[in-house]
Design an enzyme around this catalytic site. Sequence first.
Site, PDB file in Angstrom:
ATOM      1  N   HIS A 278       0.819  -1.206   0.000  1.00 20.97           N
ATOM      2  CA  HIS A 278       0.000   0.000   0.000  1.00 20.97           C
ATOM      3  C   HIS A 278       0.864   1.271   0.000  1.00 20.97           C
ATOM      4  O   HIS A 278       0.796   2.091  -0.905  1.00 20.97           O
ATOM      5  CB  HIS A 278      -0.872   0.055   1.251  1.00 20.97           C
ATOM      6  CG  HIS A 278      -1.643  -1.175   1.570  1.00 20.97           C
ATOM      7  ND1 HIS A 278      -1.163  -2.167   2.409  1.00 20.97           N
ATOM      8  CD2 HIS A 278      -2.864  -1.589   1.173  1.00 20.97           C
ATOM      9  CE1 HIS A 278      -2.078  -3.114   2.522  1.00 20.97           C
ATOM     10  NE2 HIS A 278      -3.111  -2.805   1.798  1.00 20.97           N
TER      11      HIS A 278
HETATM   12  O1  RIB Z   1      -5.007   0.204   4.514  1.00 16.88           O
HETATM   13  C1  RIB Z   1      -3.606   0.187   4.439  1.00 16.88           C
HETATM   14  C2  RIB Z   1      -3.022   1.364   5.149  1.00 16.88           C
HETATM   15  O2  RIB Z   1      -3.330   1.288   6.540  1.00 16.88           O
HETATM   16  C3  RIB Z   1      -1.481   1.393   5.077  1.00 16.88           C
HETATM   17  O3  RIB Z   1      -1.048   2.724   5.112  1.00 16.88           O
HETATM   18  C4  RIB Z   1      -1.083   0.675   6.334  1.00 16.88           C
HETATM   19  O4  RIB Z   1       0.218   1.061   6.788  1.00 16.88           O
HETATM   20  C5  RIB Z   1      -2.126   1.164   7.299  1.00 16.88           C
HETATM   21  O5  RIB Z   1      -1.714   2.454   7.771  1.00 16.88           O
END
Ligand code: RIB
Length: 326
Positions: free
Chosen positions: A256
């Site tokens: 992500h």
């Molecule tokens: O949904 C994924 C996000 O939420 C990423 O940034 C992970 O690190 C959490 O913060």
Amino acid sequence: MSNSQTRPVIIDTDGGVDDALAIVMALNCQQLDLKAVTVLAGNINVNQAANNVLRVIEIVQPKQTPLVAKGCEKPLVRPPFNAAGIHGSDGLGELHQFKNADGSPRYPQLTLEPSSEDAVDVLLKAAQEYGSELAIVALGPLTNIATALQRDRNTLQKVGRIVIMGGAVKVPGNISAAAEFNFFVDPDAAQVVMESGIPLTLVGLDVAMKAPLPRKDVENYAQKQRSLVSQFIADCTGIYMAFYRDNEGFHGCYLHDPLAVGVAIDPSLVSTESVYMVVETEGRFTSGMSLADLRDRRDESTFPPNVDACLEVDTERFMKLFYDLI
Ligand code: RIB
Ligand code: CA
């Protein structure tokens, strides 16, 4: 941004595992001039998140050490909510468990400390100093950025773009059926940013879930490219990847936050659609849901697009950039 130019960037992060991989990329990227890393509570509490950022900096040993400043300890309105069950109680896969051959800790006491400056002040000072040249890459809940807007809207509105890891357009949430984690933790902050008028790029689950990192690839990489960084990546991702193995049948994780840094480096990695987006702040079942108006009958004069939402990603090119930068 041409290849030869560097661009001032601030990363705003909640200090988890994928955040750490994203920060490794940013520290190693010649095109990014990482001025500061601002930290907030999300995956883990703000103090641990700051320590995790410092851990990454100590391992990467960049020529220039960015300022690390702590910010918001809780969401604007909602009670705190963390992901220690996913990222480990330290937010980095329980690094204390790892020992060297002689039994000494592989990750000893940190030598670096966070700045005494407040993260929200750092964001506003950078907006004032760098203006439209500055990109903020937001990897956690948007509490710091929303607080900066509430404190001095006109100044923060000077920034060129905010690249946000968060939300989803055409796919379900992750922490709930409706919401992605960062927007779930602080939906009020996310909506404040949606209304900010600042150019926004949304790197949501639509594209993040198309950037998988299998466990076997991490282990092969650590074997072939032996280094403190590759060992750290193998160590800190263990628990995080086991979560996906046990809950989604995929032994690995999704990149992500690294993808958000990738998009800040090379926007051509993704295709986007400019949409009008809001974030639900009240819903009993849908709090934190990002809702884009994709209707043919949408009224863009009344509700003008406020987000460039990423819908597709060139996964192969992104993964090459990821491995080039870790
Ligand atoms: O949904 C994924 C996000 O939420 C990423 O940034 C992970 O690190 C959490 O913060
Ligand atoms: Ca994050």
